[in-house]
Design a protein around this motif. Structure first.
Motif, PDB file in Angstrom:
ATOM      1  N   ASP A  22      94.080 -52.771  68.836  1.00 28.14           N
ATOM      2  CA  ASP A  22      94.743 -52.108  69.957  1.00 28.14           C
ATOM      3  C   ASP A  22      93.846 -52.235  71.190  1.00 28.14           C
ATOM      4  O   ASP A  22      92.769 -51.638  71.256  1.00 28.14           O
ATOM      5  CB  ASP A  22      94.979 -50.636  69.613  1.00 28.14           C
ATOM      6  N   GLU A  23      94.307 -53.004  72.179  1.00 28.00           N
ATOM      7  CA  GLU A  23      93.506 -53.241  73.382  1.00 28.00           C
ATOM      8  C   GLU A  23      93.222 -51.951  74.135  1.00 28.00           C
ATOM      9  O   GLU A  23      92.152 -51.785  74.723  1.00 28.00           O
ATOM     10  CB  GLU A  23      94.218 -54.233  74.308  1.00 28.00           C
ATOM     11  N   ASP A  24      94.189 -51.031  74.130  1.00 28.66           N
ATOM     12  CA  ASP A  24      93.971 -49.758  74.833  1.00 28.66           C
ATOM     13  C   ASP A  24      92.818 -48.966  74.202  1.00 28.66           C
ATOM     14  O   ASP A  24      92.003 -48.367  74.909  1.00 28.66           O
ATOM     15  CB  ASP A  24      95.255 -48.915  74.793  1.00 28.66           C
ATOM     16  N   ILE A  25      92.751 -48.982  72.865  1.00 30.69           N
ATOM     17  CA  ILE A  25      91.668 -48.292  72.159  1.00 30.69           C
ATOM     18  C   ILE A  25      90.328 -48.930  72.499  1.00 30.69           C
ATOM     19  O   ILE A  25      89.326 -48.247  72.756  1.00 30.69           O
ATOM     20  CB  ILE A  25      91.909 -48.323  70.642  1.00 30.69           C
ATOM     21  N   LEU A  26      90.297 -50.268  72.530  1.00 33.64           N
ATOM     22  CA  LEU A  26      89.052 -50.975  72.818  1.00 33.64           C
ATOM     23  C   LEU A  26      88.546 -50.646  74.217  1.00 33.64           C
ATOM     24  O   LEU A  26      87.356 -50.362  74.404  1.00 33.64           O
ATOM     25  CB  LEU A  26      89.256 -52.482  72.674  1.00 33.64           C
ATOM     26  N   VAL A  27      89.435 -50.703  75.199  1.00 39.09           N
ATOM     27  CA  VAL A  27      89.032 -50.441  76.579  1.00 39.09           C
ATOM     28  C   VAL A  27      88.578 -48.988  76.756  1.00 39.09           C
ATOM     29  O   VAL A  27      87.538 -48.707  77.350  1.00 39.09           O
ATOM     30  CB  VAL A  27      90.184 -50.763  77.555  1.00 39.09           C
ATOM     31  N   ALA A  28      89.387 -48.054  76.217  1.00 42.66           N
ATOM     32  CA  ALA A  28      89.046 -46.638  76.344  1.00 42.66           C
ATOM     33  C   ALA A  28      87.725 -46.330  75.645  1.00 42.66           C
ATOM     34  O   ALA A  28      86.874 -45.593  76.158  1.00 42.66           O
ATOM     35  CB  ALA A  28      90.170 -45.780  75.764  1.00 42.66           C
ATOM     36  N   LEU A  56      78.923 -49.411  63.972  1.00 37.08           N
ATOM     37  CA  LEU A  56      80.158 -50.197  64.068  1.00 37.08           C
ATOM     38  C   LEU A  56      81.345 -49.262  63.862  1.00 37.08           C
ATOM     39  O   LEU A  56      81.438 -48.577  62.837  1.00 37.08           O
ATOM     40  CB  LEU A  56      80.149 -51.297  63.007  1.00 37.08           C
ATOM     41  N   LEU A  57      82.275 -49.227  64.868  1.00 39.53           N
ATOM     42  CA  LEU A  57      83.510 -48.459  64.754  1.00 39.53           C
ATOM     43  C   LEU A  57      84.595 -49.417  64.288  1.00 39.53           C
ATOM     44  O   LEU A  57      84.947 -50.368  64.995  1.00 39.53           O
ATOM     45  CB  LEU A  57      83.897 -47.823  66.091  1.00 39.53           C
ATOM     46  N   LEU A  58      85.145 -49.195  63.089  1.00 41.67           N
ATOM     47  CA  LEU A  58      86.057 -50.144  62.461  1.00 41.67           C
ATOM     48  C   LEU A  58      87.407 -49.495  62.182  1.00 41.67           C
ATOM     49  O   LEU A  58      87.487 -48.455  61.513  1.00 41.67           O
ATOM     50  CB  LEU A  58      85.438 -50.638  61.143  1.00 41.67           C
ATOM     51  N   ASP A  59      88.494 -50.137  62.688  1.00 41.07           N
ATOM     52  CA  ASP A  59      89.841 -49.630  62.462  1.00 41.07           C
ATOM     53  C   ASP A  59      90.219 -49.806  60.988  1.00 41.07           C
ATOM     54  O   ASP A  59      89.782 -50.754  60.328  1.00 41.07           O
ATOM     55  CB  ASP A  59      90.826 -50.371  63.357  1.00 41.07           C
ATOM     56  N   MET A  60      91.060 -48.917  60.483  1.00 42.62           N
ATOM     57  CA  MET A  60      91.494 -49.004  59.096  1.00 42.62           C
ATOM     58  C   MET A  60      92.616 -50.020  58.901  1.00 42.62           C
ATOM     59  O   MET A  60      92.745 -50.601  57.821  1.00 42.62           O
ATOM     60  CB  MET A  60      91.980 -47.634  58.605  1.00 42.62           C
ATOM     61  N   ASN A  61      93.443 -50.213  59.946  1.00 41.39           N
ATOM     62  CA  ASN A  61      94.615 -51.086  59.806  1.00 41.39           C
ATOM     63  C   ASN A  61      94.727 -52.036  60.990  1.00 41.39           C
ATOM     64  O   ASN A  61      94.463 -51.651  62.134  1.00 41.39           O
ATOM     65  CB  ASN A  61      95.896 -50.248  59.706  1.00 41.39           C
ATOM     66  N   PHE A  62      95.084 -53.278  60.702  1.00 47.79           N
ATOM     67  CA  PHE A  62      95.264 -54.283  61.740  1.00 47.79           C
ATOM     68  C   PHE A  62      96.666 -54.873  61.620  1.00 47.79           C
ATOM     69  O   PHE A  62      97.111 -55.235  60.523  1.00 47.79           O
ATOM     70  CB  PHE A  62      94.217 -55.400  61.603  1.00 47.79           C
ATOM     71  N   ASP A 100      79.983 -53.423  72.624  1.00 48.15           N
ATOM     72  CA  ASP A 100      80.802 -54.631  72.495  1.00 48.15           C
ATOM     73  C   ASP A 100      82.138 -54.257  71.866  1.00 48.15           C
ATOM     74  O   ASP A 100      82.235 -53.274  71.117  1.00 48.15           O
ATOM     75  CB  ASP A 100      80.113 -55.679  71.617  1.00 48.15           C
ATOM     76  N   ILE A 101      83.179 -55.100  72.139  1.00 42.65           N
ATOM     77  CA  ILE A 101      84.496 -54.861  71.552  1.00 42.65           C
ATOM     78  C   ILE A 101      85.002 -56.139  70.912  1.00 42.65           C
ATOM     79  O   ILE A 101      84.622 -57.250  71.305  1.00 42.65           O
ATOM     80  CB  ILE A 101      85.507 -54.355  72.601  1.00 42.65           C
ATOM     81  N   LEU A 110      84.239 -45.067  77.460  1.00 32.92           N
ATOM     82  CA  LEU A 110      83.690 -43.786  77.052  1.00 32.92           C
ATOM     83  C   LEU A 110      82.235 -43.924  76.571  1.00 32.92           C
ATOM     84  O   LEU A 110      81.347 -43.201  77.021  1.00 32.92           O
ATOM     85  CB  LEU A 110      84.553 -43.189  75.934  1.00 32.92           C
ATOM     86  N   LEU A 111      81.998 -44.882  75.678  1.00 27.08           N
ATOM     87  CA  LEU A 111      80.683 -44.994  75.064  1.00 27.08           C
ATOM     88  C   LEU A 111      79.647 -45.592  76.005  1.00 27.08           C
ATOM     89  O   LEU A 111      78.440 -45.346  75.833  1.00 27.08           O
ATOM     90  CB  LEU A 111      80.781 -45.831  73.783  1.00 27.08           C
ATOM     91  N   LYS A 112      80.076 -46.362  76.996  1.00 28.62           N
ATOM     92  CA  LYS A 112      79.132 -46.946  77.964  1.00 28.62           C
ATOM     93  C   LYS A 112      78.433 -45.879  78.801  1.00 28.62           C
ATOM     94  O   LYS A 112      77.366 -46.113  79.352  1.00 28.62           O
ATOM     95  CB  LYS A 112      79.853 -47.918  78.894  1.00 28.62           C
ATOM     96  N   ARG A 113      79.055 -44.698  78.890  1.00 35.15           N
ATOM     97  CA  ARG A 113      78.420 -43.623  79.644  1.00 35.15           C
ATOM     98  C   ARG A 113      77.149 -43.118  78.926  1.00 35.15           C
ATOM     99  O   ARG A 113      76.234 -42.616  79.560  1.00 35.15           O
ATOM    100  CB  ARG A 113      79.378 -42.433  79.796  1.00 35.15           C
ATOM    101  N   LYS A 114      77.152 -43.252  77.621  1.00 29.47           N
ATOM    102  CA  LYS A 114      76.098 -42.643  76.802  1.00 29.47           C
ATOM    103  C   LYS A 114      75.125 -43.667  76.224  1.00 29.47           C
ATOM    104  O   LYS A 114      73.932 -43.406  76.101  1.00 29.47           O
ATOM    105  CB  LYS A 114      76.761 -41.844  75.670  1.00 29.47           C
ATOM    106  N   PHE A 115      75.661 -44.869  75.861  1.00 30.72           N
ATOM    107  CA  PHE A 115      74.853 -45.843  75.130  1.00 30.72           C
ATOM    108  C   PHE A 115      74.674 -47.127  75.934  1.00 30.72           C
ATOM    109  O   PHE A 115      75.545 -47.512  76.723  1.00 30.72           O
ATOM    110  CB  PHE A 115      75.479 -46.129  73.773  1.00 30.72           C
ATOM    111  N   SER A 116      73.549 -47.806  75.687  1.00 27.48           N
ATOM    112  CA  SER A 116      73.152 -48.927  76.536  1.00 27.48           C
ATOM    113  C   SER A 116      74.040 -50.158  76.417  1.00 27.48           C
ATOM    114  O   SER A 116      74.253 -50.873  77.391  1.00 27.48           O
ATOM    115  CB  SER A 116      71.703 -49.317  76.221  1.00 27.48           C
TER     116      SER A 116
END
Length: 482
Positions: free
Chosen positions: A17-23, A56-62, A36-37, A27-33
């Protein structure tokens, strides 16, 4: 505007989901150096090969319509196979919580439910990152501990000797070592008691744990409890932090208590209590701490003296000498003397870059006739001195300076020739006479020799009579080649 300091971490988000990747990235760029998506999980092997990801944040379903979580399980197993150290957090819809829990059982660390709350995502990733670092520290400590254990059990010294006396010692060691029985090693100074203790440890089931040696003769009475039992911060003046005692430091391994015969009676009682209860209480604490340590003790005190209850507690002796091993003096080991000397000749020829040296036949006879009051330690020093000073390829008796002590014929030392004669005794200050040369170095050497002979090379008693510490006496013995 205050600059936000980002946490040094490399995060990867894998979702179709491109929206999930962008969001997620925003979000995480504010906190971590670095974040990648990836929207194609089949790229994971290549990405893992090229990068060291912390989390690594991994989706359960593709793909549309997928809800079983089978794809997530597949890629989770691939990640764990390729990079086991990567922390994996699963991403799932609310309805897939049960599937996510199953993924945790298969190696995932946590999960994030969609739609997510930003604070929850940040907290979950931060926790996962802390877990990664804790695991890294744990692994580093494990490696360091293994190195320390190896350093404590490794030694360059070798047990040499095929004499009947040493064969008996080896037999006792081989039978006692595999057990957890306490062992008491008796023998004169320099006979190799610590070497035998290390051999016991190496042949035991504790060989992969620490071997810790404690010289009780070098510990003052006031520091005995702190050194062996440990202390808590503030237990006494100068106790600025908690300190683990030697007993707990040897947890799982072997504690070698050298010079046990020099322990005063009141400290013997404290040691006995700890060994009987198998629990130790650090100074300044009210909490008993159990320990799992094997005790091997050693002393140069004669067995008859240990049997004197006014000198040594008999209940402690019974606790220590489940198995008792008496090491023979070097003069009682026959041709072992020559084998040991040849071993040290090889060691010191290599150390001092000398050509290969051999022992002359007359030298061997002189060595066999000599009493060796300092045993193997004295032989080692004599060989080192001979290798350094010799100007020939064959070592002569004069190179060893064996006339410094009264020689004795041992009943077990074989003669190399019928013409062999003992080396004559040199006149010293033993009769209260000063040497002809009033040189302080000469007088000091003679005084040390006399004290050592008087106390049968008991270092603690000799040092006490000379008004020296054990360490200071050892330094002077080394200085004078004794």
């Amino acid at each position: 505007m205050k600059k936000v300091v980002k946490e040094n971490a490399h995060i990867l988000i894998v979702d179709d989901d491109e929206d999930i990747l962008v969001a997620g990235k925003l979000l995480l760029k504010r906190k971590f150096s670095q974040v990648d998506i990836c929207n194609r999980p089949e790229q994971l092997p290549k990405l893992l090969e090229q990068n060291d990801y912390d989390v690594l944040l991994l989706d359960m379903n593709f793909g549309p319509g997928e809800s079983s979580g089978a794809q997530g399980f597949h890629w989770l197993s691939e990640v764990k196979r390729l990079k086991p150290e990567v922390i994996v957090v699963m991403i799932t819809a609310h309805g897939g919580v049960d599937v996510a829990v199953e993924a945790i059982k298969k190696g995932a660390t946590d999960f994030i439910a969609k739609p997510w709350h930003n604070e929850k995502v940040i907290a979950t990733v931060s926790t996962a990152l802390e877990l990664k670092r804790t695991r890294q520290e744990s692994q580093s400590l494990k490696v360091a501990n293994q190195a320390l254990v190896q350093a404590t059990v490794s030694t360059n010294d070798t047990i040499i000797g095929q004499s009947a006396a040493m064969q008996h010692v080896h037999s006792l060691v081989s039978r006692a070592a595999p057990t957890d029985a306490n062992v008491l090693i008796l023998g004169e100074n320099g006979t190799g008691k610590e070497l035998i203790a290390r051999d016991i440890h190496q042949q035991s089931a504790r060989r992969d744990h620490v071997f810790l040696s404690v010289d009780l003769g070098a510990i003052s009475e006031t520091l005995f409890e702190s050194e062996l039992f440990g202390h808590k911060k503030g237990a006494f003046t100068g106790a600025n932090q908690d300190r683990i005692g030697k007993i707990k430091a040897a947890e799982g391994g072997t504690l070698f208590l050298d010079e046990i015969g020099n322990l005063p009676l009141h400290l013997q009682a404290k040691l006995l209590t700890v060994l009987e209860q198998r629990k130790v209480t650090p100074l300044g604490s009210n909490t008993e701490e159990p320990f799992n340590v094997r005790i091997v003790a050693a002393t140069n005190v004669e067995k008859s003296k240990l049997a004197d209850e006014n000198y040594f507690r008999q209940d402690l002796l019974f606790r220590l000498n489940t198995v008792e091993i008496t090491l023979p003096a070097l003069r009682e080991r026959g041709l072992d003397i020559i084998d040991i000397a040849n071993h040290f000749i090889g060691v010191y020829c290599k150390k001092y870059q000398k050509q290969t040296l051999t022992l002359a036949q007359s030298t061997q006879q002189a060595m066999l006739a000599y009493a060796w009051p300092g045993n193997i330690r004295a032989l080692r020093h004599a060989v080192e001195r001979a290798v350094i000073l010799s100007e020939h390829s064959e070592l002569a008796a004069d190179d060893f300076q064996l006339t410094n002590h009264a020689p004795q014929h041992s009943s077990t030392a074989p003669a190399l020739s019928p013409e062999a004669k003992p080396i004559p005794r040199e006149t010293g200050i033993g009769q209260g006479q000063l040497p002809d040369e009033l040189n302080l170095e000469v007088i000091e050497k003679m005084a040390i020799e006399q004290a050592l002979r008087k106390h049968k090379y008991n270092i603690s008693h000799s040092a006490k009579e000379l008004g020296l510490t054990r360490a200071a006496l050892y330094r002077r013995m080394e200085k004078h080649g004794l």
